[in-house]
Structures are given as C-alpha cells and as structure tokens.
Write a protein that holds these residues in place. Structure first.
Motif, mmCIF file in Angstrom:
data_model
loop_
_atom_site.group_PDB
_atom_site.id
_atom_site.type_symbol
_atom_site.label_atom_id
_atom_site.label_comp_id
_atom_site.label_asym_id
_atom_site.label_seq_id
_atom_site.Cartn_x
_atom_site.Cartn_y
_atom_site.Cartn_z
ATOM 1 N N THR A 3 28.613 115.357 -7.175
ATOM 2 C CA THR A 3 27.504 114.660 -7.822
ATOM 3 C C THR A 3 27.578 114.866 -9.330
ATOM 4 O O THR A 3 28.185 115.818 -9.810
ATOM 5 C CB THR A 3 26.145 115.182 -7.323
ATOM 6 O OG1 THR A 3 26.061 116.601 -7.534
ATOM 7 C CG2 THR A 3 25.952 114.893 -5.839
ATOM 8 N N CYS A 4 26.952 113.962 -10.074
ATOM 9 C CA CYS A 4 26.846 114.083 -11.528
ATOM 10 C C CYS A 4 25.412 113.760 -11.933
ATOM 11 O O CYS A 4 24.767 112.904 -11.327
ATOM 12 C CB CYS A 4 27.818 113.144 -12.239
ATOM 13 S SG CYS A 4 29.569 113.609 -12.077
ATOM 14 N N GLN A 5 24.937 114.429 -12.971
ATOM 15 C CA GLN A 5 23.576 114.232 -13.452
ATOM 16 C C GLN A 5 23.592 114.007 -14.957
ATOM 17 O O GLN A 5 24.479 114.477 -15.650
ATOM 18 C CB GLN A 5 22.720 115.465 -13.147
ATOM 19 C CG GLN A 5 22.661 115.851 -11.681
ATOM 20 C CD GLN A 5 21.780 117.046 -11.437
ATOM 21 O OE1 GLN A 5 20.608 117.029 -11.792
ATOM 22 N NE2 GLN A 5 22.326 118.089 -10.847
ATOM 23 N N GLY A 6 22.568 113.297 -15.438
ATOM 24 C CA GLY A 6 22.417 113.112 -16.874
ATOM 25 C C GLY A 6 22.625 111.685 -17.310
ATOM 26 O O GLY A 6 23.091 110.839 -16.552
ATOM 27 N N ARG A 7 22.280 111.434 -18.552
ATOM 28 C CA ARG A 7 22.343 110.076 -19.102
ATOM 29 C C ARG A 7 23.799 109.632 -19.280
ATOM 30 O O ARG A 7 24.703 110.459 -19.418
ATOM 31 C CB ARG A 7 21.649 110.040 -20.463
ATOM 32 C CG ARG A 7 22.270 110.971 -21.493
ATOM 33 C CD ARG A 7 21.469 111.026 -22.775
ATOM 34 N NE ARG A 7 22.054 111.957 -23.725
ATOM 35 C CZ ARG A 7 21.842 113.264 -23.720
ATOM 36 N NH1 ARG A 7 21.064 113.795 -22.804
ATOM 37 N NH2 ARG A 7 22.402 114.046 -24.628
ATOM 38 N N PRO A 8 24.040 108.320 -19.282
ATOM 39 C CA PRO A 8 25.405 107.819 -19.486
ATOM 40 C C PRO A 8 25.858 108.045 -20.919
ATOM 41 O O PRO A 8 25.045 108.252 -21.824
ATOM 42 C CB PRO A 8 25.277 106.328 -19.167
ATOM 43 C CG PRO A 8 23.842 106.014 -19.433
ATOM 44 C CD PRO A 8 23.075 107.247 -19.045
ATOM 45 N N ALA A 9 27.148 107.992 -21.135
ATOM 46 C CA ALA A 9 27.699 108.178 -22.472
ATOM 47 C C ALA A 9 27.179 107.082 -23.395
ATOM 48 O O ALA A 9 27.190 105.897 -23.038
ATOM 49 C CB ALA A 9 29.223 108.141 -22.419
ATOM 50 N N PRO A 10 26.717 107.424 -24.608
ATOM 51 C CA PRO A 10 26.100 106.425 -25.490
ATOM 52 C C PRO A 10 27.072 105.408 -26.057
ATOM 53 O O PRO A 10 26.671 104.306 -26.413
ATOM 54 C CB PRO A 10 25.489 107.279 -26.605
ATOM 55 C CG PRO A 10 26.291 108.540 -26.610
ATOM 56 C CD PRO A 10 26.667 108.780 -25.176
#
Length: 320
Positions: A188-195
């Motif tokens: 799994t991965c968490q957090g906002r996408p790369a800007p």
C-alpha cells in the motif's frame, strides 16, 4: 482566606485557555484532513502475507524503482528468487534510488560501471535497462536459485563488500512476494500525489509498456474507460471533468510471472507502487480495492456483486 482574582487576571486566564483550545481544535482538524485526503508525506509499506508481523516501509521513489525491477524480471521469465536477489542488490547498492554518483564511475540502481562494460551512462541511468542487464548477468550464474543470496549477487556485482547484501534479504523477500503477485493485497501507499508528475491514462499506459513491454497492452487488451459523467443540466453547477480508468484484462492462462491470480496482483501492486508518480487514485482487483485517502493503508473488500469480472481484470483509476 485568599483574595478573589481581579477581573483582568480572570480575563487573561480565560483568553489563554481559549487560545489553547483553539490550537487543539486546529491540530485535530489538520489530522482529520490528513487522514481523509491522504495529504501526509507520501509513504509506502509492504507487509508479510504470512501474518508474522514482518513489514518494510519505503518512499514512493523507491516503490517505483522496486516495481520496475520486479516487472522487468517477471517479463523476462525470471523466478521470484531472481527478483529477490535483484531487489536486495539494489537496496544495498543505491537504496533503490537511481543515483548519478558512486564509487569511481558507478551509477544507477545497481551502481553499474560504464568502464566495466555495463553500458553507457545514459543506458545505466535508465532503470529498465539497468534491471535488464542485471538479470542477463544473473541468468548466466549456474544454479543461482540455490545459492545463498550474497553469493548469487556477488557473482554478478563483484562487490568489495559481498556480505552486505545479506542484511537486505528480509526486506527484498517481502517486496518480491508482493511485486510478483504471490502475496495478495500486501503493498500500500499513502499520501498526496507528486506535485510535478504527469498522470492520466496515457501516462499509466506508457509506464506499463516501459516496465512490462508492449505485450501487456496488446495481449491483455488494456483500454481506457471513461467514467460516467452526469447528464448536463441547465441549472447544474459546472464540475471538474470525471477521472478515467485503465482496465487491463488479465490473461486467462499462466504467465511467466506465475498463475493468472499472481499476474493480476502483480499488476495491481505495480499500480499502487506508481500511484504517487502517476496520480493513481484507486486500484481494484479480485474483489478488493486500494484507494488514496483515508483508507490508503489497506486493501478493502469492494462488496461488488460482479466478483468474476473483477478477478479477470485490473482497474486503475487516475485523478483525485
């Protein structure tokens, strides 16, 4: 008997308590937003499929490189043990980062040297090339699947510190089990996408071809499926365009990476590993779904009645 506090003192205490309460509310609100929107610093995690508590945390950059290494291996028909050896080697040599420096002229994920015939600088800095040439050398090592990992890696790398590969074997085993699809729903991965990264169906398809080759689209028949948009209404407020999905039917046969089920989970985990870079918001397969946001740390059962269809295709949704 103590004298009553002057009104100004009481007001000061009230203001301090009020300020502290406002700060606590702000912190609580921030944490809720982070949880619901996945806006925390991006992180990825892989857990053991054996329920033994083993896990490994890493960054989205490392996740993309690990997924590429695994995909190149399975596409070449290499077994899971080969993927484990390659991942442990890259963990030791570069920390799974595509670095432009190293000992003497060493470069890239595996710290390969142009002067030693590994390729040009440009080639070595391409993760797909670097992984491919590593597997080419590993395949020439007699009986490498039966060798200790340190021995197999050393016969490819010729490192000055061959024993260092051993410490990365447990993490490499977890990554390989997930990224070859053997351990379902473990990455799994968490957090906002790369800007600054580009996303969308075209970017997903290009990345799939980069790591798996064109056959992943031609034989699997991957297609872009627009999400349904609501019918326009004269009084409706304009909304953001709907996101698109890339649907990849999993071949109904065994593949170089294992069974159909393993192939599906390999593609699903690959998509999650690339979710930050490619702005992927949801991935679903075999009746389970990962989504960026409040539930990005787990694969949840979708509850969809069409379980048969979901077990034969991987759906990758891009956008928020």
């Amino acid at each position: 008997m103590s004298e009553p506090s002057p009104p100004s003192v009481r007001r000061g205490r009230f203001l301090r308590f009020g300020a502290a309460f406002v700060v606590l509310l702000a912190v609580a609100g921030y944490l809720v937003v982070q949880y619901l929107t996945g806006s925390a610093a991006p992180r990825c995690r892989v857990v053991s499929g054996k329920d033994d508590g083993a896990s490994y945390e890493f960054t989205p950059e490392q996740a993309v490189n690990a997924a590429t290494i695994a995909a190149i291996g399975t596409t070449r028909g290499m077994p899971e043990r080969a993927v484990t050896i390659a991942l442990a080697t890259a963990l030791q040599e570069s920390g799974l980062r595509n670095i432009e420096h190293g000992d003497r002229d060493s470069l890239g994920l595996f710290q390969q040297r142009p002067s030693q015939g590994w390729g040009t600088k440009k080639q070595i800095m391409d993760p797909t090339y670097a992984a491919g040439v590593f597997y080419e050398h590993l395949a020439k090592v007699p009986d490498y699947t039966s060798l200790p990992l340190t021995v197999a890696a050393q016969r490819v790398q010729r490192s000055g510190y061959p024993e260092a590969y051993a410490k990365h074997e447990p993490d490499a085993v977890l990554l390989a089990a997930a990224l070859t699809g053997r351990a379902a729903g473990t990455l799994t991965c968490q957090g906002r996408p790369a800007p600054t990264a580009t996303g969308g169906p075209d970017a997903v398809r290009a990345a799939l071809v980069r790591d798996f080759g064109r056959d992943v689209l031609q034989t699997a028949g991957a297609e872009v499926v627009p999400r349904r948009r609501p019918s326009p209404s004269p009084t409706a407020t304009p909304t953001r365009a709907a996101d698109d999905a890339v649907t990849i039917p999993v071949p109904k046969r065994s593949t170089a990476s294992g069974t159909v089920r393993e192939r599906g989970w390999e593609l699903a985990h690959w998509a999650v590993a690339n979710s930050t870079a490619l702005h992927i918001s949801r991935v679903s397969f075999a009746g389970r779904e990962w989504s960026r946001g409040g539930f990005s740390g787990e694969w949840r059962t979708t509850g969809s009645g069409d379980g048969e269809a979901s077990a034969t295709e991987v759906r990758i949704v891009t956008g928020r």
